[in-house]
Design a protein around this motif. Sequence first.
Motif, PDB file in Angstrom:
ATOM      1  N   LEU A   1       5.969   5.570 -10.945  1.00 31.10           N
ATOM      2  CA  LEU A   1       6.360   4.238 -10.469  1.00 31.10           C
ATOM      3  C   LEU A   1       5.741   3.966  -9.096  1.00 31.10           C
ATOM      4  O   LEU A   1       5.262   2.864  -8.825  1.00 31.10           O
ATOM      5  CB  LEU A   1       7.883   4.133 -10.368  1.00 31.10           C
ATOM      6  N   TYR A   2       5.744   4.989  -8.251  1.00 29.74           N
ATOM      7  CA  TYR A   2       5.208   4.831  -6.899  1.00 29.74           C
ATOM      8  C   TYR A   2       3.705   4.538  -6.932  1.00 29.74           C
ATOM      9  O   TYR A   2       3.228   3.596  -6.278  1.00 29.74           O
ATOM     10  CB  TYR A   2       5.478   6.111  -6.091  1.00 29.74           C
TER      11      TYR A   2
ATOM     12  N   TRP B   1       1.902   3.355  -9.379  1.00 29.51           N
ATOM     13  CA  TRP B   1       1.612   2.044  -9.966  1.00 29.51           C
ATOM     14  C   TRP B   1       2.025   0.915  -9.020  1.00 29.51           C
ATOM     15  O   TRP B   1       1.328  -0.088  -8.877  1.00 29.51           O
ATOM     16  CB  TRP B   1       2.295   1.886 -11.334  1.00 29.51           C
ATOM     17  N   GLY B   2       3.172   1.095  -8.371  1.00 29.07           N
ATOM     18  CA  GLY B   2       3.672   0.072  -7.443  1.00 29.07           C
ATOM     19  C   GLY B   2       2.714  -0.159  -6.281  1.00 29.07           C
ATOM     20  O   GLY B   2       2.518  -1.292  -5.841  1.00 29.07           O
ATOM     21  N   GLN B   3       2.109   0.918  -5.809  1.00 27.81           N
ATOM     22  CA  GLN B   3       1.127   0.783  -4.722  1.00 27.81           C
ATOM     23  C   GLN B   3      -0.102   0.005  -5.196  1.00 27.81           C
ATOM     24  O   GLN B   3      -0.599  -0.876  -4.506  1.00 27.81           O
ATOM     25  CB  GLN B   3       0.691   2.173  -4.259  1.00 27.81           C
ATOM     26  N   GLU B   4      -0.584   0.365  -6.385  1.00 29.09           N
ATOM     27  CA  GLU B   4      -1.747  -0.320  -6.943  1.00 29.09           C
ATOM     28  C   GLU B   4      -1.413  -1.798  -7.204  1.00 29.09           C
ATOM     29  O   GLU B   4      -2.235  -2.691  -6.950  1.00 29.09           O
ATOM     30  CB  GLU B   4      -2.175   0.376  -8.246  1.00 29.09           C
ATOM     31  N   HIS B   5      -0.193  -2.033  -7.677  1.00 30.70           N
ATOM     32  CA  HIS B   5       0.243  -3.406  -7.958  1.00 30.70           C
ATOM     33  C   HIS B   5       0.226  -4.244  -6.678  1.00 30.70           C
ATOM     34  O   HIS B   5      -0.214  -5.390  -6.658  1.00 30.70           O
ATOM     35  CB  HIS B   5       1.638  -3.368  -8.556  1.00 30.70           C
ATOM     36  N   ARG B   6       0.716  -3.654  -5.615  1.00 30.70           N
ATOM     37  CA  ARG B   6       0.725  -4.318  -4.313  1.00 30.70           C
ATOM     38  C   ARG B   6      -0.700  -4.694  -3.895  1.00 30.70           C
ATOM     39  O   ARG B   6      -0.954  -5.793  -3.401  1.00 30.70           O
ATOM     40  CB  ARG B   6       1.358  -3.349  -3.309  1.00 30.70           C
TER      41      ARG B   6
ATOM     42  N   GLN C   1      -3.259  -5.155  -5.887  1.00 38.80           N
ATOM     43  CA  GLN C   1      -3.790  -6.175  -6.804  1.00 38.80           C
ATOM     44  C   GLN C   1      -3.226  -7.555  -6.488  1.00 38.80           C
ATOM     45  O   GLN C   1      -3.947  -8.533  -6.426  1.00 38.80           O
ATOM     46  CB  GLN C   1      -3.417  -5.817  -8.253  1.00 38.80           C
ATOM     47  N   VAL C   2      -1.909  -7.611  -6.311  1.00 41.22           N
ATOM     48  CA  VAL C   2      -1.256  -8.919  -6.199  1.00 41.22           C
ATOM     49  C   VAL C   2      -1.333  -9.479  -4.784  1.00 41.22           C
ATOM     50  O   VAL C   2      -1.655 -10.652  -4.587  1.00 41.22           O
ATOM     51  CB  VAL C   2       0.211  -8.837  -6.668  1.00 41.22           C
TER      52      VAL C   2
END
Lengths: 112, 112
Positions: free
Chosen positions: A98-99, A101-106, A108-109
């Motif tokens: 989760l961590y 992916w959450g970092q990558e999501h941040r 990206q978005v």
Amino acid sequence: MLNQEGCPGNMLAIKDAMDVLEGRWKLPILIALSSGSKRFRQISKSIEGISDKMLARELKDLELNLLIRRDALDEASLIAEYTITEHGRSLEQVLRALYAWGQEHRRQVIGK
Amino acid sequence: MLNQEGCPGNMLAIKDAMDVLEGRWKLPILIALSSGSKRFRQISKSIEGISDKMLARELKDLELNLLIRRDALDEASLIAEYTITEHGRSLEQVLRALYAWGQEHRRQVIGK
């Protein structure tokens, strides 16, 4: 799961895992206990903003889910110590995924 | 994260990832799109119980989070096709970790 036609049967296990982690307090409590057993008041002090009522409820829930263990130190005064279980620690891999992916999501978005 | 004193800074990325997955419909929608692009009505048919209003809202949310892409096929009649993005597919590892842990959790809690 996303690389082929997803199997709806898998959803149940995923939902189970999500349910255990959902909400504002469960992860902070597990993290507070990750460095060692603590009493109610010690946990309460280490988590900003949590009420005693909410902490009591969340501890009960985590105990029922076998993620933490409650050991009575003194039955008379209800003093107890809470310890993260092996099953609780086994969430480590989920948290790491989760961590990451959450970092990558941040990136990206918000990076856009 | 649970094997040492947890870092509260990590919580933000974990929460971001949880937020993206939370709720009843996001995963079923991503799974429906994992086998190929679909139109609104095709997605709606493949997910039991979702209302058009809810599906429209969730698609918008998934699009804003860059997990799916909306391609207009015909501007006049508002026909569009939805496709899972590479970023959406990158949730695979998170889902696998949640699935593996959820299965073990089921064994631990219900197996007792």
